[in-house]
Structure formats: C-alpha cells, structure tokens
Design an enzyme around this catalytic site. Sequence first.
Site, mmCIF file in Angstrom:
data_model
loop_
_atom_site.group_PDB
_atom_site.id
_atom_site.type_symbol
_atom_site.label_atom_id
_atom_site.label_comp_id
_atom_site.label_asym_id
_atom_site.label_seq_id
_atom_site.Cartn_x
_atom_site.Cartn_y
_atom_site.Cartn_z
ATOM 1 C CB SER A 8 -0.904 0.013 1.224
ATOM 2 O OG SER A 8 -1.481 1.299 1.342
ATOM 3 C CG HIS A 33 -4.031 -1.056 -2.002
ATOM 4 N ND1 HIS A 33 -5.222 -1.544 -2.502
ATOM 5 C CD2 HIS A 33 -4.359 -0.371 -0.870
ATOM 6 C CE1 HIS A 33 -6.216 -1.186 -1.694
ATOM 7 N NE2 HIS A 33 -5.721 -0.464 -0.706
ATOM 8 C CG ASP A 35 -5.073 2.859 0.759
ATOM 9 O OD1 ASP A 35 -6.080 2.172 0.534
ATOM 10 O OD2 ASP A 35 -4.023 2.400 1.241
ATOM 11 C CG MET A 37 -8.008 8.016 2.553
ATOM 12 S SD MET A 37 -7.172 8.193 4.125
ATOM 13 C CE MET A 37 -6.200 6.681 4.128
ATOM 14 C CG HIS A 67 -9.263 1.158 -1.111
ATOM 15 N ND1 HIS A 67 -8.773 0.809 0.128
ATOM 16 C CD2 HIS A 67 -10.613 1.246 -0.953
ATOM 17 C CE1 HIS A 67 -9.762 0.698 0.987
ATOM 18 N NE2 HIS A 67 -10.894 0.975 0.360
ATOM 19 C CG MET A 69 -11.084 4.096 1.607
ATOM 20 S SD MET A 69 -9.666 4.142 2.721
ATOM 21 C CE MET A 69 -8.376 4.256 1.522
ATOM 22 C CG MET A 138 -12.204 -2.132 4.125
ATOM 23 S SD MET A 138 -10.649 -1.792 3.272
ATOM 24 C CE MET A 138 -9.662 -1.038 4.574
ATOM 25 C CG ASP A 172 -6.674 -2.418 2.362
ATOM 26 O OD1 ASP A 172 -5.537 -2.320 2.851
ATOM 27 O OD2 ASP A 172 -7.279 -1.473 1.821
#
Length: 216
Positions: A8, A33, A35, A37, A67, A69, A138, A172
């Site tokens: 990540s 990966h 992330d 947000m 990903h 979020m 998750m 994850d």
Amino acid sequence: MNFEILPSFLAADLGHLADDLLRAEASGADAIHLDIMDPTFVPNMSFGPSIVDFCRKTAPNFYRNVHLMMNRPDLYLEKFANAGAQTIQIHVEADCDLHTELKRIRALGCKAAIVLNPETPVEILTSYLGEIDEALVMTVHPGYGGQSFIADCLPKVTWLRERCPTLDIMIDGGGNAETIPLAAKAGANQFVAGLYLFKQSDMKAAVADLRCRLKA
Ligand code: DX5
Ligand code: ZN
C-alpha cells in the site's frame, strides 16, 4: 488460485516516493495499492488522481489497484481511469448507485471491485456478485495505515469464497507475515500490506517470505 501481494503506497516515504514505488515493483509484488481518501467518508485525507498518474509514469508496468474511500466515487471515476487506474474499488457504503457505477468502471476499461467495511454485513454483497471482478474485505477501519488486523472480518471472506470459487478476494489492513496466512486460510487470494512491507530493509525477501507462507 493465484496469490497476489500488494504493497500500500500510503506507507511509502513522502520524501522518496519514486524510490519507494520502484522498490515495491522490484520486490516482486504484484501491484501497487493506492488509497484515496475523502474526509467525509474516512477521518483522514491522502492523495488524488495525480499520484496514480505519477505511478503510471514512474513504473508503467506495475499494476495500479485504486481503492476509493469516498462517499461519491461516481464523481471521480473518469479522473482515476484517465490517470491510469487499472482496478477501481468502490465501497458498498458509498452514496451512489453501485450497479450503475460498477458497470461504468468496466466501461472505462478497468476491473471493478466492491469494498466492505468491518461493520458492514457481507450479505449486502449478494446482488453485486455477478457484477464484480474482485471483492475487498477491509480488515481495519479505513482511514489510516498501521492499524491492527481485525480477525473477526475473516468469516466474510469465507462466505464470499464459498459462493464465488474463482473471484479475486482481497483483504486490506494490518496485513503481515502472521495475518496474511490466516486470510488465505479463510479464502482470500489478494493481500494488501502497507507498513509491514515498507518498513522492511529488504522488501524482496519479505515478499518472498510471504509467498512461502502462502504455499505452506
Ligand atoms: C486503510 C487503507 C489500507 C492501509 C493498509 O485505510 O485502506 O490500504 O493503507 O495499511 P497497513 O497494511 O499498514 O494496515
Ligand atoms: Zn486500501
């Protein structure tokens, strides 16, 4: 089933992003990966499409797993696809029509994945199972790297594996040499690890060790 390991990028050193990305690629990991947000969805912020584009330019052959979020991923799908996302993961808890958005992700040429927070019951995924390339369970509350693995989430992985023998199922959060084999036993085949991998002085050895443990 193919086992995949995904460092990540949230755990990378901001002062050495290019070096850390190339280190992750050279480790033999399968994908990076990323992330993303939205502070109305998680209590933190990270980065946006420009980091995905940076990864594409710096390590063009290193697969980009993105990903989101976000409460409204539907407003950003084109931006992330244009920046080089190859799989786009959206949360089942998001505030948009997931059937429509999963279709749009595929129409943009990406793999479509759905993500489940720790407190969300897995049965909610039933109507999406025919529309996804991957499910992400998750194993921490999203928002921060470096948290402890929540083993109570693993029965959800098993529920999915029993219904979808060939689906890519990812975990994850809190992934390391002890927790990743547990997730594999539950039925997962893709494993994110942030802090655990980036803190290693020899990431290649750590990835090789994880693969050995997965085979055992
Ligand atoms: C949490 C993120 C995770 C996180 C994993 O909000 O979705 O991908 O970066 O990091 P570790 O492996 O350090 O828990
Ligand atoms: Zn993530």
